[in-house]
Design an enzyme around this catalytic site. Structure first.
Site, PDB file in Angstrom:
ATOM      1  CD  GLU A  93      -2.854  -1.313   2.328  1.00 16.23           C
ATOM      2  OE1 GLU A  93      -2.802  -0.419   3.194  1.00 16.23           O
ATOM      3  OE2 GLU A  93      -3.625  -2.285   2.402  1.00 16.23           O
ATOM      4  CD  GLU A 200      -4.408  -8.111   1.276  1.00 13.90           C
ATOM      5  OE1 GLU A 200      -5.298  -7.529   1.918  1.00 13.90           O
ATOM      6  OE2 GLU A 200      -3.216  -7.744   1.281  1.00 13.90           O
TER       7      GLU A 200
END
Length: 287
Positions: A93, A200
């Protein structure tokens, strides 16, 4: 199931104690489970902007010490699972929420915006010369602008000599995601020639904000999104398909239940029964 990712137990928040020492009890249990059941272990995650343990924060202003501490941390974690871990999310991220640029963090401020990432990638490669090393992020399907910045970051890392060998798209999406959005994201990520990890995936019902109003319509949307993701991934060249990871299997175990108890984002219901989305996902893999 052939591969396992720890949701929390291999993150800094768990591993790094107050005094800077490391605890491996929970990740060792997960690793042992993988060994006992013939599963691959995927490492998640080494450097994440959202976690800056006190033992690292206390080194602020001392770049040499911070550099050595981060290098030692990455090498200790990756080295411990060398030979079992099939890959690592090295940097997680790193792109700003709105796609405006790279995130600010303790690591970027103290070690450099690009330098802290290249440091982590090189340290991971030194600890395990063969494990695939990933850059991982989210909202790449719903925010094309963010996807562009993510891909440019990947190219920047490669030009800087970082041993980046794969791209991860978390694929935390909602059931009203427009048709084609997942396909476009997976296609764009594969355009760099690196293996792609759908890392994910879950498809939230309660995060939907579009035209779908009733639950049945949301479930149909969820089914469509899962099927599209599987079809897009399976349509990649074999050398660009790393893995497809779901962020949980049963709805009741999902992290999204803590956000909204009415959500049901996974392939199996609370009792472990397959939902229509499971059949759609399996069908997409075969298409």
């Amino acid at each position: 199931v052939s591969q396992v990712t720890a949701e929390w137990e291999m993150k800094m928040e768990y591993l790094v104690r107050e005094d800077g020492s490391l605890r491996f009890d929970a990740p060792d249990q997960i690793a042992a489970f993988c060994r006992d059941h013939g599963l691959r272990l995927f490492g998640h995650t080494l450097v994440w902007y959202a976690q800056a343990p006190p033992a690292f924060a206390r080194l602020a202003g001392n770049r040499p010490a911070m550099t050595e501490r981060l290098r030692a941390y990455v090498q200790a974690v990756v080295g411990r699972y060398r030979g079992l871990a099939c890959g690592w999310d090295v940097v997680n991220e790193a792109v700003a929420e709105d796609g405006s640029g790279w995130r600010d963090s303790l690591w970027s401020r103290e070690l450099g915006r690009l330098e802290h990432m290249t440091l982590a990638f090189h340290a991971a490669r030194e600890a395990d010369p063969t494990a695939p090393l990933f850059l991982n992020d989210y909202n790449l399907e719903s925010l094309p602008r963010k996807r562009v910045v993510f891909l440019k970051l990947a190219e920047t890392l490669l030009r800087a000599g970082a041993p980046l060998t794969g791209l991860g798209t978390q694929t935390h999406v909602a059931a009203d995601l427009p048709a084609g959005a997942v396909r476009d994201a997976i296609r764009d990520l594969a355009s760099l020639g690196l293996p792609v990890h759908v890392s994910e995936m879950d498809v939230s019902l309660t995060r939907a904000r579009g035209l779908f109003k009733d639950r049945q319509a949301l479930l149909e949307g969820q089914k469509r999104v899962y099927g599209e993701a599987a079809e897009a991934f399976s349509g990649l060249p074999s050398d660009r398909r790393f893995a497809f990871t779901h962020w949980g299997l049963r709805d009741g175990d999902s992290w999204l239940r803590r956000e909204n108890a009415a959500d049901a984002p996974l392939l199996f219901d609370d009792r472990g029964r397959p939902k229509p989305a499971a059949a759609a996902w399996e069908g997409g893999l075969r298409s």
